[in-house]
Each structure stands twice: as structure tokens, then as C-alpha cells.
Design an enzyme around this catalytic site. Sequence first.
Site, PDB file in Angstrom:
ATOM      1  N   ALA A  15       0.837  -1.209   0.000  1.00  0.00           N
ATOM      2  CA  ALA A  15       0.000   0.000   0.000  1.00  0.00           C
ATOM      3  C   ALA A  15       0.871   1.257   0.000  1.00  0.00           C
ATOM      4  O   ALA A  15       0.407   2.343  -0.372  1.00  0.00           O
ATOM      5  CB  ALA A  15      -0.916   0.006   1.224  1.00  0.00           C
ATOM      6  N   GLY A  16       2.120   1.098   0.443  1.00  0.00           N
ATOM      7  CA  GLY A  16       3.008   2.265   0.539  1.00  0.00           C
ATOM      8  C   GLY A  16       3.374   2.607   1.977  1.00  0.00           C
ATOM      9  O   GLY A  16       3.793   3.725   2.271  1.00  0.00           O
ATOM     10  N   THR A  18       5.909   1.664   3.792  1.00  0.00           N
ATOM     11  CA  THR A  18       7.330   1.983   4.010  1.00  0.00           C
ATOM     12  C   THR A  18       7.700   3.350   3.454  1.00  0.00           C
ATOM     13  O   THR A  18       8.344   4.140   4.156  1.00  0.00           O
ATOM     14  CB  THR A  18       8.232   0.895   3.379  1.00  0.00           C
ATOM     15  OG1 THR A  18       7.849  -0.358   3.927  1.00  0.00           O
ATOM     16  CG2 THR A  18       9.690   1.152   3.701  1.00  0.00           C
ATOM     17  N   LYS A  39      10.639  -1.469  12.463  1.00  0.00           N
ATOM     18  CA  LYS A  39       9.924  -2.475  11.666  1.00  0.00           C
ATOM     19  C   LYS A  39      10.081  -3.763  12.456  1.00  0.00           C
ATOM     20  O   LYS A  39      10.988  -4.571  12.200  1.00  0.00           O
ATOM     21  CB  LYS A  39      10.574  -2.571  10.284  1.00  0.00           C
ATOM     22  CG  LYS A  39      10.094  -3.707   9.424  1.00  0.00           C
ATOM     23  CD  LYS A  39       8.890  -3.351   8.600  1.00  0.00           C
ATOM     24  CE  LYS A  39       8.387  -4.566   7.833  1.00  0.00           C
ATOM     25  NZ  LYS A  39       7.170  -4.260   7.061  1.00  0.00           N
ATOM     26  N   ASP A  56      12.765  -2.726   3.991  1.00  0.00           N
ATOM     27  CA  ASP A  56      11.928  -1.743   4.700  1.00  0.00           C
ATOM     28  C   ASP A  56      12.670  -1.219   5.933  1.00  0.00           C
ATOM     29  O   ASP A  56      12.753  -0.015   6.176  1.00  0.00           O
ATOM     30  CB  ASP A  56      10.621  -2.375   5.220  1.00  0.00           C
ATOM     31  CG  ASP A  56       9.637  -2.695   4.119  1.00  0.00           C
ATOM     32  OD1 ASP A  56      10.019  -2.617   2.936  1.00  0.00           O
ATOM     33  OD2 ASP A  56       8.495  -3.051   4.455  1.00  0.00           O
ATOM     34  N   GLU A 118       6.335   0.558  11.739  1.00  0.00           N
ATOM     35  CA  GLU A 118       5.652  -0.002  10.569  1.00  0.00           C
ATOM     36  C   GLU A 118       5.243  -1.443  10.829  1.00  0.00           C
ATOM     37  O   GLU A 118       6.058  -2.256  11.258  1.00  0.00           O
ATOM     38  CB  GLU A 118       6.559   0.055   9.321  1.00  0.00           C
ATOM     39  CG  GLU A 118       5.816  -0.475   8.090  1.00  0.00           C
ATOM     40  CD  GLU A 118       6.671  -0.680   6.847  1.00  0.00           C
ATOM     41  OE1 GLU A 118       7.799  -0.152   6.779  1.00  0.00           O
ATOM     42  OE2 GLU A 118       6.189  -1.394   5.942  1.00  0.00           O
ATOM     43  N   GLY A 121       2.144  -6.061   6.240  1.00  0.00           N
ATOM     44  CA  GLY A 121       0.866  -6.353   5.593  1.00  0.00           C
ATOM     45  C   GLY A 121      -0.234  -5.429   6.078  1.00  0.00           C
ATOM     46  O   GLY A 121       0.002  -4.257   6.337  1.00  0.00           O
ATOM     47  N   LEU A 209       5.311   8.547  -7.853  1.00  0.00           N
ATOM     48  CA  LEU A 209       6.582   9.270  -7.996  1.00  0.00           C
ATOM     49  C   LEU A 209       7.623   8.416  -8.724  1.00  0.00           C
ATOM     50  O   LEU A 209       7.704   7.213  -8.495  1.00  0.00           O
ATOM     51  CB  LEU A 209       7.122   9.643  -6.609  1.00  0.00           C
ATOM     52  CG  LEU A 209       6.247  10.582  -5.770  1.00  0.00           C
ATOM     53  CD1 LEU A 209       6.729  10.617  -4.320  1.00  0.00           C
ATOM     54  CD2 LEU A 209       6.256  11.982  -6.377  1.00  0.00           C
TER      55      LEU A 209
HETATM   56  N1  LIG Z   1       3.623   6.917  -4.519  1.00  0.00           N
HETATM   57  C1  LIG Z   1       4.448   6.008  -5.058  1.00  0.00           C
HETATM   58  N2  LIG Z   1       5.116   6.277  -6.196  1.00  0.00           N
HETATM   59  C2  LIG Z   1       5.934   5.359  -6.755  1.00  0.00           C
HETATM   60  N3  LIG Z   1       6.174   4.147  -6.232  1.00  0.00           N
HETATM   61  C3  LIG Z   1       5.537   3.813  -5.089  1.00  0.00           C
HETATM   62  C4  LIG Z   1       4.648   4.719  -4.445  1.00  0.00           C
HETATM   63  N4  LIG Z   1       4.161   4.116  -3.340  1.00  0.00           N
HETATM   64  C5  LIG Z   1       4.742   2.910  -3.277  1.00  0.00           C
HETATM   65  N5  LIG Z   1       5.568   2.714  -4.323  1.00  0.00           N
HETATM   66  C6  LIG Z   1       6.373   1.504  -4.584  1.00  0.00           C
HETATM   67  O1  LIG Z   1       5.531   0.380  -4.392  1.00  0.00           O
HETATM   68  C7  LIG Z   1       6.210  -0.632  -3.655  1.00  0.00           C
HETATM   69  C8  LIG Z   1       5.458  -0.892  -2.344  1.00  0.00           C
HETATM   70  O2  LIG Z   1       5.578   0.242  -1.490  1.00  0.00           O
HETATM   71  P1  LIG Z   1       5.940   0.055   0.042  1.00  0.00           P
HETATM   72  O3  LIG Z   1       6.074   1.392   0.652  1.00  0.00           O
HETATM   73  O4  LIG Z   1       7.114  -0.853   0.153  1.00  0.00           O
HETATM   74  O5  LIG Z   1       4.605  -0.691   0.546  1.00  0.00           O
HETATM   75  P2  LIG Z   1       4.318  -1.514   1.912  1.00  0.00           P
HETATM   76  O6  LIG Z   1       5.353  -1.064   2.890  1.00  0.00           O
HETATM   77  O7  LIG Z   1       2.928  -1.148   2.310  1.00  0.00           O
HETATM   78  O8  LIG Z   1       4.416  -2.953   1.556  1.00  0.00           O
HETATM   79  C9  LIG Z   1       7.647  -0.123  -3.449  1.00  0.00           C
HETATM   80  O9  LIG Z   1       8.456  -0.624  -4.471  1.00  0.00           O
HETATM   81  C10 LIG Z   1       7.503   1.379  -3.556  1.00  0.00           C
HETATM   82  O10 LIG Z   1       8.687   2.006  -3.982  1.00  0.00           O
HETATM   83 MG   LIG Z   2       6.753  -2.123   3.944  1.00  0.00          MG
END
Ligand SMILES: Nc1ncnc2c1ncn2[C@@H]1O[C@H](COP(=O)(O)OP(=O)(O)O)[C@@H](O)[C@H]1O
Ligand SMILES: [Mg+2]
Length: 228
Positions: A15-16, A18, A39, A56, A118, A121, A209
Site C-alpha cells: 500500500a506504501g 514503508t 519495523k 523496509d 511499521e 501487511g 513518484l
Molecule cells: N507513490 C508512489 N510512487 C511510486 N512508487 C511507489 C509509491 N508508493 C509505493 N511505491 C512503490 O511500491 C512498492 C510498495 O511500497 P511500500 O512502501 O514498500 O509498501 P508496503 O510497505 O505497504 O508494503 C515499493 O516498491 C515502492 O517504492
Molecule cells: Mg513495507
Amino acid sequence: MAKRSFFVAGTDTDAGKTIAAAGLLAAANSKGLSSMGLKPIAAGCERTEDGLRNSDALMLQKAASIELPYEQVNPIAFEPAIAPHIAAQQEQRMLNADRISAMCRGTLMKPVDFAIIEGAGGWRVPLSHRETMAHIPKQLNIPVILVVGVKLGCINHALLTAESIARDGLRLAGWIANSVDSDMECFEQNVATIASMLRAPLIATIPFLDDPSPENVASFIDIDSLLD
Ligand SMILES: Nc1ncnc2c1ncn2[C@@H]1O[C@H](COP(=O)(O)OP(=O)(O)O)[C@@H](O)[C@H]1O
Ligand SMILES: [Mg+2]
């Protein structure tokens, strides 16, 4: 003791959490606050000569303003990228929320202004057949920031997660709309719908991004409402 601590939950894996957590740390740093990111449980690690390392945890370790040893950032590390309770089972280990919370509490004793934890999941990811990830913020009694990975289906996931957070007796301090799908149709309408149905401030809308570095992500985050 950390002055303000938040648990970062997501609507799902990827979901983003991290990039948002690291962005929150960078946003705190840019206000002159000291920060740290934990984490506690990571499944999906590289074997290195120093031991198992999770990307992460390394990102949070680096984005924080204070230096912490890796083992404090990420005390529980599993090599395969699978559900944590299954990874634990494979090693004949058992994840225990009391123990994990105690380890976090120990690290949160450090005098920092802003701490982020963090999860792994989504909200109801099991630690065992008895406990879920939600037990950790509950035992630490800290507010939650929900990262919504904005894609088709996310409204339902966001509302269900917010409902579960409330049902677990925790406060939703804010939520983040994160664009994980650059082709998403009706992005703004989805975000507006969630904003109108969640009783928590929207603290960031993060576009998709090219480089989701902590500094770039931080430029979209307003942490003021978290600091009141
Ligand atoms: N806003 C964004 N723009 C570009 N890439 C993103 C964005 N949000 C997440 N990602 C990419 O998607 C993947 C999952 O994000 P992450 O932050 O690791 O999710 P989570 O921690 O919830 O599993 C990573 O490779 C991250 O770089
Ligand atoms: Mg993560």
C-alpha cells in the site's frame, strides 16, 4: 521516552507503508525533530554477513535522525517473503505480541520527538492463530496512521480497516492517500469519498513518484495535525 509514537498500518501489503513511514520521518526531521522508525517484524530478508536484512527496515533505519542498531529497528527477521506466522512456523518459532511489544517499548524509551512503527501487511495479519499485528499498537497504546494504496477496491479496504482500528479501541490519527497505480481512474473521487467517510485528517496525498525517496515523499506530507 519517545514524545510521539505512531503505528503505520496499510490497507494491504504494498500500500506504501514503508515509503510513507520514511516520508513521515523525513518530514519530522525537516521540522528539526529527532526521529526513529521501527519495523519489528519483517518477512522477506536478504542474507548478509551481518545477518538477515530487510529493505523496509534499512530504509527506516536510514531515514531516522537517530542511529539505531539494525537489531533494534528490526528484531524479528525472516528470510522468505511469506506471511509472518507461517515464516515463524517454518522455524518452529512462535510470534508473541507481548514479547514484540516489549521490544518496541524498550526502543521507544529513547528520548526522541517522533517515532514510527511499521507493521507488516494489513491490520489483521496474524502473528499466530491467536494474535494479529493489531495487538502490537494496542499493547503499545499508540495512535494509527493508515496508508491507503489508492487503486480499485481501496475504498472498501480503507473503510474496513478504519472500522477494525476503532473496534480495537485505537485512535486513527490520520490517513495518507498513496498513488500506487499511475493509471488509476477517478483518483480524486476515490480520495474524496474516503475523506468524507473517515473521521481522521488526510495528512498527505502522495502522487505516483519516479523516485519515492523519503525527502520527495515528505514534501507531500503535513505532519502538523500529528503534533498538536
Ligand atoms: N507513490 C508512489 N510512487 C511510486 N512508487 C511507489 C509509491 N508508493 C509505493 N511505491 C512503490 O511500491 C512498492 C510498495 O511500497 P511500500 O512502501 O514498500 O509498501 P508496503 O510497505 O505497504 O508494503 C515499493 O516498491 C515502492 O517504492
Ligand atoms: Mg513495507
